[in-house]
Enzyme design. Structure first.
Site, PDB file in Angstrom:
ATOM      1  N   ASP A   1      14.358 -27.327 -25.083  1.00  0.00           N
ATOM      2  CA  ASP A   1      13.488 -27.304 -23.900  1.00  0.00           C
ATOM      3  C   ASP A   1      12.512 -28.480 -23.989  1.00  0.00           C
ATOM      4  OD1 ASP A   1      12.550 -24.779 -21.791  1.00  0.00           O
ATOM      5  OD2 ASP A   1      11.211 -26.507 -22.064  1.00  0.00           O
TER       6      ASP A   1
ATOM      7  N   CYS B   1      21.003 -30.862  -9.202  1.00  0.00           N
ATOM      8  CA  CYS B   1      20.563 -29.926 -10.249  1.00  0.00           C
ATOM      9  C   CYS B   1      20.293 -30.685 -11.553  1.00  0.00           C
ATOM     10  CB  CYS B   1      21.636 -28.856 -10.470  1.00  0.00           C
ATOM     11  SG  CYS B   1      21.318 -27.815 -11.902  1.00  0.00           S
TER      12      CYS B   1
ATOM     13  N   HIS C   1      20.292 -20.110 -17.406  1.00  0.00           N
ATOM     14  CA  HIS C   1      20.071 -20.550 -18.786  1.00  0.00           C
ATOM     15  C   HIS C   1      19.425 -19.442 -19.586  1.00  0.00           C
ATOM     16  CE1 HIS C   1      16.663 -21.782 -16.248  1.00  0.00           C
ATOM     17  NE2 HIS C   1      15.883 -21.521 -17.283  1.00  0.00           N
TER      18      HIS C   1
ATOM     19  N   ASN D   1      15.270 -15.776 -17.291  1.00  0.00           N
ATOM     20  CA  ASN D   1      14.444 -15.572 -16.105  1.00  0.00           C
ATOM     21  C   ASN D   1      15.341 -15.673 -14.885  1.00  0.00           C
ATOM     22  OD1 ASN D   1      12.009 -15.461 -17.630  1.00  0.00           O
ATOM     23  ND2 ASN D   1      12.016 -17.683 -17.771  1.00  0.00           N
TER      24      ASN D   1
ATOM     25  N   HIS E   1      27.882 -24.775 -12.764  1.00  0.00           N
ATOM     26  CA  HIS E   1      26.640 -24.426 -12.084  1.00  0.00           C
ATOM     27  C   HIS E   1      26.686 -23.003 -11.542  1.00  0.00           C
ATOM     28  CE1 HIS E   1      22.875 -25.202  -9.901  1.00  0.00           C
ATOM     29  NE2 HIS E   1      23.391 -24.365  -9.012  1.00  0.00           N
TER      30      HIS E   1
ATOM     31  N   CYS F   1      22.717 -29.716 -14.353  1.00  0.00           N
ATOM     32  CA  CYS F   1      24.049 -30.317 -14.151  1.00  0.00           C
ATOM     33  C   CYS F   1      24.014 -31.792 -14.516  1.00  0.00           C
ATOM     34  CB  CYS F   1      24.512 -30.146 -12.706  1.00  0.00           C
ATOM     35  SG  CYS F   1      25.110 -28.488 -12.311  1.00  0.00           S
TER      36      CYS F   1
HETATM   37  P1  5GP Z   1      12.891 -21.311 -16.293  1.00  0.00           P
HETATM   38  O1  5GP Z   1      11.450 -21.173 -15.922  1.00  0.00           O
HETATM   39  O2  5GP Z   1      13.724 -21.793 -15.111  1.00  0.00           O
HETATM   40  O3  5GP Z   1      13.445 -20.102 -16.962  1.00  0.00           O
HETATM   41  O4  5GP Z   1      12.928 -22.444 -17.401  1.00  0.00           O
HETATM   42  C1  5GP Z   1      13.212 -23.779 -17.143  1.00  0.00           C
HETATM   43  C2  5GP Z   1      12.929 -24.534 -18.427  1.00  0.00           C
HETATM   44  O5  5GP Z   1      13.548 -25.795 -18.338  1.00  0.00           O
HETATM   45  C3  5GP Z   1      11.441 -24.796 -18.675  1.00  0.00           C
HETATM   46  O6  5GP Z   1      11.060 -24.172 -19.902  1.00  0.00           O
HETATM   47  C4  5GP Z   1      11.334 -26.311 -18.719  1.00  0.00           C
HETATM   48  O7  5GP Z   1      10.440 -26.775 -19.713  1.00  0.00           O
HETATM   49  C5  5GP Z   1      12.755 -26.765 -18.964  1.00  0.00           C
HETATM   50  N1  5GP Z   1      13.106 -28.025 -18.363  1.00  0.00           N
HETATM   51  C6  5GP Z   1      12.923 -28.397 -17.066  1.00  0.00           C
HETATM   52  N2  5GP Z   1      13.396 -29.627 -16.847  1.00  0.00           N
HETATM   53  C7  5GP Z   1      13.906 -30.057 -18.029  1.00  0.00           C
HETATM   54  C8  5GP Z   1      14.547 -31.272 -18.429  1.00  0.00           C
HETATM   55  O8  5GP Z   1      14.740 -32.210 -17.659  1.00  0.00           O
HETATM   56  N3  5GP Z   1      14.932 -31.358 -19.735  1.00  0.00           N
HETATM   57  C9  5GP Z   1      14.743 -30.346 -20.620  1.00  0.00           C
HETATM   58  N4  5GP Z   1      15.154 -30.532 -21.876  1.00  0.00           N
HETATM   59  N5  5GP Z   1      14.160 -29.175 -20.266  1.00  0.00           N
HETATM   60  C10 5GP Z   1      13.737 -29.035 -18.992  1.00  0.00           C
HETATM   61 ZN    ZN Z   2      23.400 -26.943 -12.205  1.00  0.00          ZN
END
Ligand code: 5GP
Ligand code: ZN
Length: 121
Positions: A38, A12, A108, A95, A54, A15
């Site tokens: 983000d 993950c 999150h 989401n 998690h 994580c």
């Molecule tokens: P979801 O679509 O799952 O609600 O949002 C996931 C969010 O995590 C996305 O807005 C994406 O830009 C962010 N994200 C994904 N991988 C990473 C990462 O490795 N680092 C950071 N800071 N944000 C991430």
């Molecule tokens: Zn996790």
């Protein structure tokens, strides 16, 4: 053992950020909750607020874990104040699952603000 409910998952990305294995600017951290920007912000302020433990999604939250959401919201409100958007306004979004576009299966909250946000799209 139900592996979906272990404290951390090695596969993950969030994580791994919690463990310091993937770098992120940690903006908030306590025993149960942490937050970082983000990587692909869609608003001037776009911060993710997460449980350290998690939990795959909101749909996977156990009834007994509900207080954790309050702690996440508390951290998000504190961050909103620190980021100077408490008065201008902000949105918290979770989401859950494919139709909501959840990409990372670790619960999150998106804290978004710093500009006017369209609604109902
Ligand atoms: P979801 O679509 O799952 O609600 O949002 C996931 C969010 O995590 C996305 O807005 C994406 O830009 C962010 N994200 C994904 N991988 C990473 C990462 O490795 N680092 C950071 N800071 N944000 C991430
Ligand atoms: Zn996790």
């Amino acid at each position: 053992m139900d592996m979906s409910r272990t404290q951390t998952r090695t596969d993950c990305v969030f994580c791994k950020i919690a463990a310091g294995e993937i770098p992120a600017k940690i903006l908030y951290r306590d025993e149960e909750v942490f937050a970082f920007p983000d990587i692909n912000p869609i608003t001037p302020v776009h911060i993710l607020v997460l449980p350290v433990k998690h939990i795959a999604s909101l749909a996977d939250l156990l009834d007994k874990e509900t207080p954790l959401l309050g702690k996440m919201v508390r951290a998000a409100n504190q961050l909103a104040r620190e980021q100077g958007i408490a008065k201008s306004g902000y949105r918290l979004t979770i989401n859950s699952g494919p139709d909501a576009g959840q990409l990372v299966p670790h619960l999150h909250i998106h804290l978004m603000g710093g500009r006017h946000l369209d609604w109902k799209h």
